[in-house]
Design an enzyme around this catalytic site. Structure first.
Site, PDB file in Angstrom:
ATOM      1  N   GLU A 259       0.858  -1.188   0.000  1.00  0.00           N
ATOM      2  CA  GLU A 259       0.000   0.000   0.000  1.00  0.00           C
ATOM      3  C   GLU A 259       0.889   1.231   0.000  1.00  0.00           C
ATOM      4  O   GLU A 259       1.896   1.278   0.714  1.00  0.00           O
ATOM      5  CB  GLU A 259      -0.883   0.097   1.256  1.00  0.00           C
ATOM      6  CG  GLU A 259      -2.015  -0.867   1.363  1.00  0.00           C
ATOM      7  CD  GLU A 259      -2.841  -0.619   2.634  1.00  0.00           C
ATOM      8  OE1 GLU A 259      -2.660   0.442   3.280  1.00  0.00           O
ATOM      9  OE2 GLU A 259      -3.654  -1.483   2.981  1.00  0.00           O
ATOM     10  N   GLU A 307     -13.951   5.433  -0.584  1.00  0.00           N
ATOM     11  CA  GLU A 307     -14.851   4.480   0.070  1.00  0.00           C
ATOM     12  C   GLU A 307     -15.601   5.189   1.190  1.00  0.00           C
ATOM     13  O   GLU A 307     -15.017   5.551   2.214  1.00  0.00           O
ATOM     14  CB  GLU A 307     -14.051   3.301   0.625  1.00  0.00           C
ATOM     15  CG  GLU A 307     -13.314   2.503  -0.434  1.00  0.00           C
ATOM     16  CD  GLU A 307     -12.354   1.501   0.176  1.00  0.00           C
ATOM     17  OE1 GLU A 307     -12.835   0.473   0.712  1.00  0.00           O
ATOM     18  OE2 GLU A 307     -11.129   1.747   0.141  1.00  0.00           O
ATOM     19  N   LYS A 310     -15.635   3.825   5.091  1.00  0.00           N
ATOM     20  CA  LYS A 310     -14.437   3.669   5.917  1.00  0.00           C
ATOM     21  C   LYS A 310     -14.572   4.542   7.158  1.00  0.00           C
ATOM     22  O   LYS A 310     -15.114   5.645   7.104  1.00  0.00           O
ATOM     23  CB  LYS A 310     -13.172   4.045   5.135  1.00  0.00           C
ATOM     24  CG  LYS A 310     -12.736   2.962   4.160  1.00  0.00           C
ATOM     25  CD  LYS A 310     -11.398   3.278   3.529  1.00  0.00           C
ATOM     26  CE  LYS A 310     -10.262   3.151   4.518  1.00  0.00           C
ATOM     27  NZ  LYS A 310     -10.007   1.752   4.914  1.00  0.00           N
ATOM     28  N   GLU A 316      -9.506   9.061   5.374  1.00  0.00           N
ATOM     29  CA  GLU A 316      -9.670   7.639   5.077  1.00  0.00           C
ATOM     30  C   GLU A 316     -10.634   7.389   3.930  1.00  0.00           C
ATOM     31  O   GLU A 316     -10.515   6.389   3.223  1.00  0.00           O
ATOM     32  CB  GLU A 316     -10.190   6.910   6.320  1.00  0.00           C
ATOM     33  CG  GLU A 316      -9.201   6.843   7.457  1.00  0.00           C
ATOM     34  CD  GLU A 316      -7.972   6.060   7.070  1.00  0.00           C
ATOM     35  OE1 GLU A 316      -8.109   4.929   6.575  1.00  0.00           O
ATOM     36  OE2 GLU A 316      -6.863   6.582   7.254  1.00  0.00           O
TER      37      GLU A 316
END
Length: 334
Positions: A259, A307, A310, A316
């Site tokens: 990541e 997203e 999250k 985030e």
């Protein structure tokens, strides 16, 4: 995804710099496919988007059936996480690992190009003691099933390193990582590491320059411990992990950056411009490797989509390269 990087450790990797910027083609840049959103496209549409953008690697965080089915025949290489909730179960017995392989690998491989299986993502606390036995059991189960070419690893966050400045000081913070490193060496598997210059910069903007954190020119610092110079924080962080592997007696274990990314909204230095600069810089850079390990470095950008489910800081929910409607958050070239 690591979100609470310890400031003192990451500040540590700050001012380091100078590696030639000769363009080379990136052999393996992937993108993490997270599904914590209620407005995301279907898995088949996601795989089509990967292919249309020339993205040849994907990471998923559990054996999601829809995603695995959509990946059949796509040619996209896959990092498949077992899910942190399964690590203890896999560690408990070889038969549990064999069942996991029968349920989650045999139905898909080799039509789905499973390259690595991650036994845990940023596992913390007492659960870290289950990682190595789970890896051993899973590796044995894969070999018994005839799938020995799939490499077993675990994905760690950067604070697994106790001292990262300068990079040559890098050492693992806890002994369990030394055991994992040596096991990876014994089976010829890489260490998966989540590397986020964003969090280092966010936690110490006084000492870390934005240009240094985002692959932009202007900062060059020498590491007297290894005689190398660095122009970006990403290389410094990766080479600190390489130094830790060497000290653990596993100098030949390579790193796969499982990541890395930069948020486009939601917090300090989280902007479209910074996210585009960082992620494009990462794509353009990893084909060269690091000062300590020149040559192509395999890396996965976090993440494909914003997203909306999250939890945690607003950043985030804003790491995506694309909005859920598949339009780009900013222009990016693969």
């Amino acid at each position: 995804m690591a979100r609470q990087q310890v400031a003192s450790m990451l500040a540590v990797a700050l001012i380091i710099g100078a590696f030639a910027s000769v363009p080379t083609s990136v052999q393996s840049i992937g993108v993490c496919y997270g599904i914590l959103g209620n407005d995301l496209p279907s898995s088949s549409d996601v795989v089509q988007l990967y292919r249309s953008k020339g993205i040849n690697g994907m990471r998923i965080y559990s054996p999601n059936k829809a995603a695995l089915d959509a990946l059949r025949g796509s040619g996209i290489s896959l990092v498949l996480d077992v899910g942190n909730d399964k690590v203890g179960e896999l560690a408990a017995s070889p038969s549990n690992a064999a069942s996991w392989v029968q349920n989650n690998v045999r139905p898909y491989y080799p039509a789905v190009n499973i390259k690595y299986i991650a036994v845990g993502n940023e596992v913390q606390g007492g659960a870290t003691q289950s990682i190595l036995p789970a890896m051993r059991n899973l590796n044995g189960a894969l070999a018994a099933a005839g799938f020995g070419s799939i490499k077993v690893s675990t994905s760690v966050r950067f604070d697994a390193i106790a001292d990262s400045y300068p990079p040559s000081n890098g050492v693992f913070a806890q002994s369990y990582m030394t055991d994992i490193a040596r096991y990876l060496a014994s089976i010829g598997a890489p260490l998966l590491a989540n590397v986020y210059p964003y969090f280092a910069y966010r936690d110490n903007p006084r000492d870390i320059k934005l240009n240094y954190a985002t692959f932009q020119p202007g900062t060059t610092v020498r590491d007297d411990g290894n005689g190398l110079t660095y122009t970006n924080l990403f290389d410094a962080m990766v080479d600190a992990i390489y130094a830790a592997l060497e000290k653990a007696g596993a100098p030949n274990v390579r790193i796969v950056v499982s990541e890395s990314g930069w948020p486009s909204a939601g917090g300090f230095a989280a902007s479209v411009d910074n996210a585009r600069t960082y992620n494009q810089g990462l794509i353009d850079h990893v084909g060269r490797g690091t000062p300590k390990r020149p040559g192509a470095l395999e890396a996965y950008i976090f993440a494909m989509f914003n997203e909306n489910q999250k939890t945690g800081d607003p950043t985030e929910r804003n790491f995506g390269l694309f909005y859920p409607n598949k339009s780009p958050v900013y222009p990016i070239r693969f």
